[in-house]
Design a protein around this motif. Structure first.
Motif, short mmCIF file in Angstrom:
data_model
loop_
_atom_site.label_atom_id
_atom_site.label_comp_id
_atom_site.label_asym_id
_atom_site.label_seq_id
_atom_site.Cartn_x
_atom_site.Cartn_y
_atom_site.Cartn_z
N ARG A 168 0.61 58.00 72.39
CA ARG A 168 1.85 58.28 73.11
C ARG A 168 3.04 57.64 72.40
O ARG A 168 4.10 58.27 72.24
CB ARG A 168 1.74 57.75 74.54
CG ARG A 168 2.88 58.18 75.45
CD ARG A 168 2.71 57.56 76.83
NE ARG A 168 2.81 56.10 76.76
CZ ARG A 168 2.31 55.26 77.66
NH1 ARG A 168 1.64 55.73 78.69
NH2 ARG A 168 2.45 53.96 77.52
N THR A 189 -9.98 63.65 81.03
CA THR A 189 -8.78 64.25 81.63
C THR A 189 -8.07 63.23 82.50
O THR A 189 -6.85 63.06 82.41
CB THR A 189 -9.17 65.48 82.46
OG1 THR A 189 -9.86 66.42 81.63
CG2 THR A 189 -7.93 66.14 83.04
N GLU A 193 -4.25 61.33 82.08
CA GLU A 193 -3.26 61.29 83.15
C GLU A 193 -2.87 59.86 83.51
O GLU A 193 -1.68 59.56 83.72
CB GLU A 193 -3.80 62.03 84.37
CG GLU A 193 -3.98 63.53 84.14
CD GLU A 193 -4.74 64.23 85.25
OE1 GLU A 193 -4.64 65.46 85.33
OE2 GLU A 193 -5.43 63.53 86.03
N PHE A 197 0.28 60.83 80.41
CA PHE A 197 0.39 62.19 79.91
C PHE A 197 0.35 63.21 81.04
O PHE A 197 -0.43 63.07 81.99
CB PHE A 197 -0.75 62.52 78.94
CG PHE A 197 -0.67 61.81 77.62
CD1 PHE A 197 0.03 62.36 76.56
CD2 PHE A 197 -1.31 60.58 77.44
CE1 PHE A 197 0.10 61.71 75.34
CE2 PHE A 197 -1.25 59.93 76.21
CZ PHE A 197 -0.54 60.49 75.16
N THR A 198 1.16 64.24 80.91
CA THR A 198 0.97 65.46 81.69
C THR A 198 -0.03 66.32 80.93
O THR A 198 0.16 66.58 79.74
CB THR A 198 2.29 66.22 81.86
OG1 THR A 198 3.21 65.39 82.57
CG2 THR A 198 2.08 67.52 82.63
N VAL A 199 -1.10 66.75 81.59
CA VAL A 199 -2.27 67.29 80.88
C VAL A 199 -2.48 68.77 81.20
O VAL A 199 -2.38 69.20 82.36
CB VAL A 199 -3.54 66.50 81.27
CG1 VAL A 199 -4.76 67.04 80.49
CG2 VAL A 199 -3.36 65.02 80.98
N GLU A 200 -2.76 69.52 80.15
CA GLU A 200 -3.22 70.90 80.26
C GLU A 200 -4.53 71.01 79.50
O GLU A 200 -4.66 70.49 78.39
CB GLU A 200 -2.19 71.85 79.66
CG GLU A 200 -2.57 73.31 79.72
CD GLU A 200 -1.56 74.21 79.02
OE1 GLU A 200 -1.79 75.43 79.01
OE2 GLU A 200 -0.56 73.69 78.47
N TRP A 218 -7.57 69.67 75.04
CA TRP A 218 -6.57 69.07 75.93
C TRP A 218 -5.23 69.00 75.23
O TRP A 218 -5.16 68.69 74.04
CB TRP A 218 -6.95 67.65 76.33
CG TRP A 218 -8.16 67.52 77.20
CD1 TRP A 218 -8.19 67.54 78.58
CD2 TRP A 218 -9.52 67.28 76.79
NE1 TRP A 218 -9.46 67.35 79.03
CE2 TRP A 218 -10.31 67.19 77.96
CE3 TRP A 218 -10.13 67.14 75.56
CZ2 TRP A 218 -11.68 66.95 77.91
CZ3 TRP A 218 -11.50 66.94 75.49
CH2 TRP A 218 -12.25 66.83 76.67
N GLY A 220 -1.73 66.94 75.86
CA GLY A 220 -1.06 65.92 76.65
C GLY A 220 0.37 65.72 76.17
O GLY A 220 0.61 65.52 74.98
N ARG A 223 4.84 61.67 79.76
CA ARG A 223 5.78 61.80 80.87
C ARG A 223 6.98 60.89 80.68
O ARG A 223 6.89 59.84 80.06
CB ARG A 223 5.07 61.44 82.19
CG ARG A 223 3.99 62.42 82.59
CD ARG A 223 3.59 62.21 84.04
NE ARG A 223 2.87 60.96 84.22
CZ ARG A 223 1.54 60.83 84.13
NH1 ARG A 223 0.78 61.89 83.87
NH2 ARG A 223 0.97 59.67 84.30
#
Length: 223
Positions: A168, A189, A193, A197-200, A218, A220, A223
């Protein structure tokens, strides 16, 4: 029947032995009885690059860190998708991986390591990440089987809370941490978070034709 031909072996620092095989026109890198990567299955490695670049939202001259080289599918896909102002830093721990890319797999590599946008670092990508502060628009990690590493115990540090905080810190604002895995890992996951991180998470077919097993990537964004 065409037999597999052993082309070379490599010792992973702090880990196990890798073997490079050729079977007809295909290449495989094998650890024990596990086929870690194959020229037949490039779909998810390509997606690691293309899906990350989509999420960078057309930055004019992005700087990407790729760890590690593998068979170069991620690097070649990134080069194809990015313009002349991009910079791609490739961190590879195992010297033989690069020797194989420049030797028996030179046709597969297609000169990607000699592209002027590429800078090759021989060493642990974790050390590169630890020493970086706001330097990368994206960090793409495909250094093991995923967060549940099998090749080298040292790889596990990339996926710990401290490793994720280092990633990060190494990213520029709005940057993307992309992590490849052979399979899903709900605990990872949650760890992404919990560490800002905002995770997809997406599932991608291993083969470029959409067939074969599904792999996990993933994305990330801090945020």
């Amino acid at each position: 029947m065409i037999q597999r031909e052993l082309l070379g072996t490599a010792q992973v620092p702090g880990g196990t032995e890798l073997r490079l095989f050729r079977h007809d026109r295909d290449f495989m890198i094998v650890m024990g009885h596990n086929e870690l990567m194959s020229s037949r299955m490039s779909g998810s490695e390509v997606a690691l690059a293309t899906e990350t670049i989509k999420r960078l939202r057309d930055r004019p001259a992005p700087r990407l860190l790729i760890g590690g080289y593998g068979m170069g599918f991620t690097l070649r896909a990134a080069l194809a998708a990015l313009g002349p102002g991009a910079e791609l830093v490739v961190a590879e721990l195992v010297p033989e991986i690069i020797a194989w890319a420049r030797g028996p797999m030179a046709d597969l590599a297609a000169g990607c390591l000699d592209d002027p946008r590429v800078r090759l670092l021989m060493g642990d990508v974790g050390i590169t990440i630890d020493g970086a502060r706001g330097e990368y628009d994206a960090i793409l990690l495909d250094v093991d089987n995923g967060p549940d590493g099998i090749v080298r115990d040292g790889n596990d540090g990339l996926y710990t809370a401290s490793g994720l905080r280092a990633a990060r810190n190494a990213l520029r604002p709005g940057g993307v941490l992309a992590v490849w895995s052979a399979g899903p890992d709900p605990a990872f996951t949650r760890r992404l978070e919990k560490n800002g991180f905002t995770v997809e998470e997406i599932r991608v077919a291993a083969r470029s034709n959409g067939k074969g097993p599904k792999h996990t990537i993933w994305f990330g964004v801090p945020r």
